[in-house]
Design a protein around this motif. Structure first.
Motif, mmCIF file in Angstrom:
data_model
loop_
_atom_site.group_PDB
_atom_site.id
_atom_site.type_symbol
_atom_site.label_atom_id
_atom_site.label_comp_id
_atom_site.label_asym_id
_atom_site.label_seq_id
_atom_site.Cartn_x
_atom_site.Cartn_y
_atom_site.Cartn_z
ATOM 1 N N GLY A 233 0.806 -1.212 0.000
ATOM 2 C CA GLY A 233 0.000 0.000 0.000
ATOM 3 C C GLY A 233 0.837 1.259 0.000
ATOM 4 O O GLY A 233 2.054 1.256 -0.202
ATOM 5 N N ASN A 234 0.148 2.374 0.243
ATOM 6 C CA ASN A 234 0.769 3.699 0.226
ATOM 7 C C ASN A 234 0.683 4.352 1.591
ATOM 8 O O ASN A 234 -0.232 4.077 2.368
ATOM 9 C CB ASN A 234 0.072 4.610 -0.781
ATOM 10 C CG ASN A 234 0.349 4.250 -2.230
ATOM 11 O OD1 ASN A 234 -0.250 4.824 -3.131
ATOM 12 N ND2 ASN A 234 1.245 3.308 -2.486
ATOM 13 N N GLY A 235 1.641 5.206 1.874
ATOM 14 C CA GLY A 235 1.551 6.139 2.988
ATOM 15 C C GLY A 235 1.279 7.524 2.422
ATOM 16 O O GLY A 235 1.526 7.799 1.249
ATOM 17 N N MET A 236 0.771 8.416 3.271
ATOM 18 C CA MET A 236 0.384 9.743 2.783
ATOM 19 C C MET A 236 0.563 10.766 3.882
ATOM 20 O O MET A 236 0.316 10.480 5.057
ATOM 21 C CB MET A 236 -1.079 9.716 2.325
ATOM 22 C CG MET A 236 -1.606 11.037 1.790
ATOM 23 S SD MET A 236 -3.285 10.874 1.131
ATOM 24 C CE MET A 236 -4.237 10.634 2.640
ATOM 25 N N LEU A 237 0.989 11.962 3.505
ATOM 26 C CA LEU A 237 1.111 13.050 4.455
ATOM 27 C C LEU A 237 0.588 14.328 3.816
ATOM 28 O O LEU A 237 0.918 14.638 2.671
ATOM 29 C CB LEU A 237 2.575 13.218 4.886
ATOM 30 C CG LEU A 237 2.795 14.077 6.132
ATOM 31 C CD1 LEU A 237 3.976 13.553 6.939
ATOM 32 C CD2 LEU A 237 3.043 15.525 5.770
ATOM 33 N N PHE A 415 -5.469 16.653 -2.482
ATOM 34 C CA PHE A 415 -5.710 15.468 -3.301
ATOM 35 C C PHE A 415 -4.394 14.711 -3.436
ATOM 36 O O PHE A 415 -3.313 15.246 -3.151
ATOM 37 C CB PHE A 415 -6.266 15.853 -4.682
ATOM 38 C CG PHE A 415 -5.251 16.415 -5.641
ATOM 39 C CD1 PHE A 415 -4.680 15.628 -6.624
ATOM 40 C CD2 PHE A 415 -4.875 17.757 -5.559
ATOM 41 C CE1 PHE A 415 -3.747 16.149 -7.504
ATOM 42 C CE2 PHE A 415 -3.945 18.289 -6.445
ATOM 43 C CZ PHE A 415 -3.376 17.482 -7.409
ATOM 44 N N SER A 416 -4.480 13.469 -3.836
ATOM 45 C CA SER A 416 -3.263 12.679 -4.005
ATOM 46 C C SER A 416 -3.430 11.725 -5.171
ATOM 47 O O SER A 416 -4.541 11.311 -5.506
ATOM 48 C CB SER A 416 -2.922 11.885 -2.732
ATOM 49 O OG SER A 416 -3.852 10.837 -2.519
ATOM 50 N N ALA A 417 -2.305 11.393 -5.791
ATOM 51 C CA ALA A 417 -2.248 10.439 -6.894
ATOM 52 C C ALA A 417 -1.532 9.181 -6.425
ATOM 53 O O ALA A 417 -0.766 9.221 -5.455
ATOM 54 C CB ALA A 417 -1.518 11.063 -8.080
ATOM 55 N N PRO A 418 -1.777 8.047 -7.087
ATOM 56 C CA PRO A 418 -1.104 6.803 -6.669
ATOM 57 C C PRO A 418 0.409 6.941 -6.713
ATOM 58 O O PRO A 418 0.967 7.732 -7.478
ATOM 59 C CB PRO A 418 -1.602 5.774 -7.699
ATOM 60 C CG PRO A 418 -2.859 6.355 -8.262
ATOM 61 C CD PRO A 418 -2.676 7.835 -8.232
ATOM 62 N N ALA A 419 1.073 6.151 -5.882
ATOM 63 C CA ALA A 419 2.545 6.172 -5.810
ATOM 64 C C ALA A 419 3.052 4.744 -5.942
ATOM 65 O O ALA A 419 3.605 4.169 -5.015
ATOM 66 C CB ALA A 419 3.016 6.794 -4.494
ATOM 67 N N TRP A 442 3.581 7.945 -0.863
ATOM 68 C CA TRP A 442 4.718 7.086 -1.183
ATOM 69 C C TRP A 442 4.335 5.620 -1.040
ATOM 70 O O TRP A 442 3.405 5.254 -0.328
ATOM 71 C CB TRP A 442 5.899 7.401 -0.272
ATOM 72 C CG TRP A 442 5.590 7.247 1.191
ATOM 73 C CD1 TRP A 442 5.668 6.108 1.937
ATOM 74 C CD2 TRP A 442 5.116 8.274 2.078
ATOM 75 N NE1 TRP A 442 5.290 6.354 3.242
ATOM 76 C CE2 TRP A 442 4.941 7.676 3.351
ATOM 77 C CE3 TRP A 442 4.828 9.625 1.920
ATOM 78 C CZ2 TRP A 442 4.485 8.401 4.456
ATOM 79 C CZ3 TRP A 442 4.373 10.334 3.017
ATOM 80 C CH2 TRP A 442 4.214 9.726 4.267
ATOM 81 N N SER A 443 5.066 4.791 -1.752
ATOM 82 C CA SER A 443 4.900 3.348 -1.624
ATOM 83 C C SER A 443 5.597 2.884 -0.355
ATOM 84 O O SER A 443 6.748 3.246 -0.095
ATOM 85 C CB SER A 443 5.503 2.639 -2.838
ATOM 86 O OG SER A 443 5.540 1.239 -2.627
ATOM 87 N N ARG A 444 4.905 2.059 0.417
ATOM 88 C CA ARG A 444 5.516 1.542 1.645
ATOM 89 C C ARG A 444 6.627 0.547 1.351
ATOM 90 O O ARG A 444 7.402 0.214 2.244
ATOM 91 C CB ARG A 444 4.441 0.910 2.523
ATOM 92 C CG ARG A 444 3.438 1.927 3.047
ATOM 93 C CD ARG A 444 2.496 1.297 4.070
ATOM 94 N NE ARG A 444 1.498 2.249 4.512
ATOM 95 C CZ ARG A 444 1.697 3.171 5.439
ATOM 96 N NH1 ARG A 444 2.876 3.268 6.013
ATOM 97 N NH2 ARG A 444 0.733 3.993 5.790
ATOM 98 N N GLY A 452 8.781 9.126 5.202
ATOM 99 C CA GLY A 452 7.913 9.983 4.412
ATOM 100 C C GLY A 452 7.729 11.345 5.048
ATOM 101 O O GLY A 452 7.704 12.378 4.360
ATOM 102 N N ALA A 453 7.611 11.374 6.376
ATOM 103 C CA ALA A 453 7.484 12.651 7.073
ATOM 104 C C ALA A 453 8.758 13.475 6.945
ATOM 105 O O ALA A 453 8.717 14.702 6.753
ATOM 106 C CB ALA A 453 7.165 12.397 8.549
#
Length: 546
Positions: A233-237, A415-419, A442-444, A452-453
């Motif tokens: 999956g993805n992480g997001m910030l 908004f976010s797009a796939p990574a 980002w991809s985990r 990512g942070a």
């Protein structure tokens, strides 16, 4: 993120239910590469200061869908031996896509996690869902600070779409129509994008793709390889930053745009991160979506952008060390901004195949879709070393008011797009209310949450560095078309959010080198906060899947 509407035909947006449309090339490529480990979702998050009436919102959203019937589509099932994938326009939703989340301090965090892990089904129309999260009283876990009366109920709209079918531009248009229907306000004319006239070669081919230089990859973090291999999956910030101030130029025209500054900031972020991980900086190449569609209700739905690739190299090879030092050299930053502006102007004004001629060849219906899928996935693996370093998507100043009447206007839109790997990182930006709302995803399999942070902190520092050259007394200047004028910069209060992972960058000029999270004897240690205490200029929150 490409032109499905051009292949399907403009008339498809007004077609009645039951009409079938073969998948455009870009939809087919996305369909072939769908993976449960890395869901192909687009997430849009709208923060409102007031409360929405559930029945009224459901009615408004349904009306919006009916006004954009190209969104009401589902994949027609078939065998691998069929010649093409096919969309069927249903004319009516197969089910109610609106869901009101169960109240609670972690409701927003759960909705964000679901947006990153669960794709809407392509077998149901529409391939999107709208989560409504109400937040009242004390700030909830995962909620970014909002302006408003203490204790007042606030609302977050979280729209999740399957990227095989729809992109962020289509989702925002549906939300804008929903706001018009809910608030009862007449739709104001929305100007379309203005593209600059060609000003010179872009140092790329007609499609903007660069294949002669192998770009650098984002270095993976220091988690053990087995840990990264099991990560899915993805992480997001999410971050809220000041909009870079407007650049002065000759004749009232700016030498570069906010979009160019975002590209340069992403380049500096990647370089500093890789150096901190013991990797060479290397040449950076950025994939940039360009959307030429009109913004009004007539906007064609689907995947309507074309992808261009921007080589982020300075014309002076000596600038590499100057850009990645403790204090980025402002003259070197200025030269990179000018070179980037020339390239993006040429790429925006040019036209070509959305994903290049190779994609058109792979999706030609001469072979069954099953065999074409095998070839497409093989080509994707073979081209992985030449995949661009990072995807940067900039909507610019939001063209819609998103006025929900008594619930208020949108105060913030992310908004976010796939990574997906092998790129593994995307940066998305939009400007609302004089603030820049940035999402890193980002991809985990590449980065952990702490990394990512930290990367987001480096991006903030780099964006601030690009703003330094625009201030009075700097040597910025020149001329060129201004494609996107930034909104006025608004000072921000020093606010941090409880239960949020904050990662702000050090102030430009601070004597601190970027370093990797943890040391060789502490590889699982959290990333250091690269911002000195008391210098927090962004409000950020990490979305963690539950």
């Amino acid at each position: 993120m490409t032109s499905s509407w051009t292949a399907a035909g403009r008339g498809a947006s007004t077609s009645p239910g039951g009409v079938r449309i073969p998948f455009p090339a870009t939809d087919e490529v996305s369909r072939h590469c769908v993976s449960d480990d890395e869901p192909e979702t687009v997430h849009i998050e709208v923060h409102l200061p007031g409360r929405l009436d559930p029945a009224r919102l459901r009615t408004a959203f349904r009306r919006a869908l009916l006004m954009h019937p190209r969104v009401l589509m589902r994949e027609v099932p078939g065998r691998r031996r069929r010649q093409s994938f096919v969309w069927e326009l249903t004319g009516e939703p197969d089910s109610d896509p609106v869901r009101f989340a169960r109240p609670g301090p972690d409701a927003l965090g759960r909705a964000r996690a679901r947006a990153l892990t669960e794709c809407p089904s392509l077998a149901l129309s529409p391939p999107m869902r709208l989560d409504v999260i109400e937040v009242g009283g004390v700030k909830a876990a995962g909620e970014l600070p909002e302006a408003g009366l203490p204790g007042a109920t606030r609302t977050v709209l979280l729209l999740t779409m399957h990227h095989t079918a729809l992109d962020a531009g289509s989702g925002l248009r549906v939300l804008a129509t929903t706001a018009e229907q809910y608030g009862g306000s007449a739709a104001l004319p929305v100007p379309g994008p203005v593209r600059p006239a060609p000003s010179g070669p872009a140092a790329t081919g007609g499609t903007g793709r660069v294949v002669c230089t192998r770009p650098v990859r984002i270095a993976p973090d220091y988690r053990p390889e087995p840990v990264r291999a099991r990560a899915a999956g993805n992480g997001m910030l999410l971050a809220e930053l000041p909009v870079p101030p407007r650049v002065g130029g000759t004749g009232g025209l700016a030498p570069w745009t906010v979009n160019d500054q975002l590209l340069v900031a992403a380049t500096l972020m990647v370089g500093r991160w890789n150096v901190s991980q013991g990797r060479p900086a290397g040449p950076v190449r950025i994939t940039m979506p360009v959307d030429d569609r009109p913004r009004g209700r007539e906007m064609p739905m689907g995947n309507g952008t074309r992808l261009v690739e921007v080589p982020m190299t300075s014309e002076d090879p000596r600038d590499s060390d100057l850009l990645l030092g403790e204090r980025p050299d402002l003259a070197a930053v200025t030269r990179l901004l000018r070179a980037t502006a020339r390239r993006t102007r040429a790429l925006k004004s040019a036209h070509g195949a959305p994903l290049g001629p190779g994609t058109s060849l792979l999706t030609t219906p001469l072979l069954p879709v099953g065999l074409r899928g095998t070839l497409t996935r093989g080509a994707r693996r073979a081209a992985a070393p030449w995949t661009s370093t990072v995807l940067v998507t900039n909507i610019g100043r939001l063209p819609y008011a998103l006025d929900f009447g008594d619930a208020g206007r949108a105060k913030a839109v992310w908004f976010s797009a796939p990574a997906r790997m092998p790129r593994g990182l995307s940066v998305a930006a939009a400007s609302t209310g004089g603030r820049l709302h940035v999402t890193l995803r980002w991809s985990r399999a590449l980065l952990g949450d702490a990394s990512g942070a930290y990367l987001t902190g480096l991006f903030e520092q780099a964006l601030s560095a690009t703003s330094q050259v625009t201030r009075p007394g700097s040597n910025a200047g020149g001329s060129g078309p201004e494609a996107d004028v930034p909104e006025a910069d608004v000072p921000e209060a020093d606010v941090t959010t409880p239960d949020a992972t904050t990662a702000n960058a050090e102030a430009p000029g601070a004597r601190r080198k970027a370093r990797r999270p943890g040391g060789p004897h502490d590889r699982d240690a959290p990333c250091p906060d690269p911002t000195p205490s008391g210098d927090r200029s962004a409000r950020q929150n990490l979305a963690r899947p539950s």
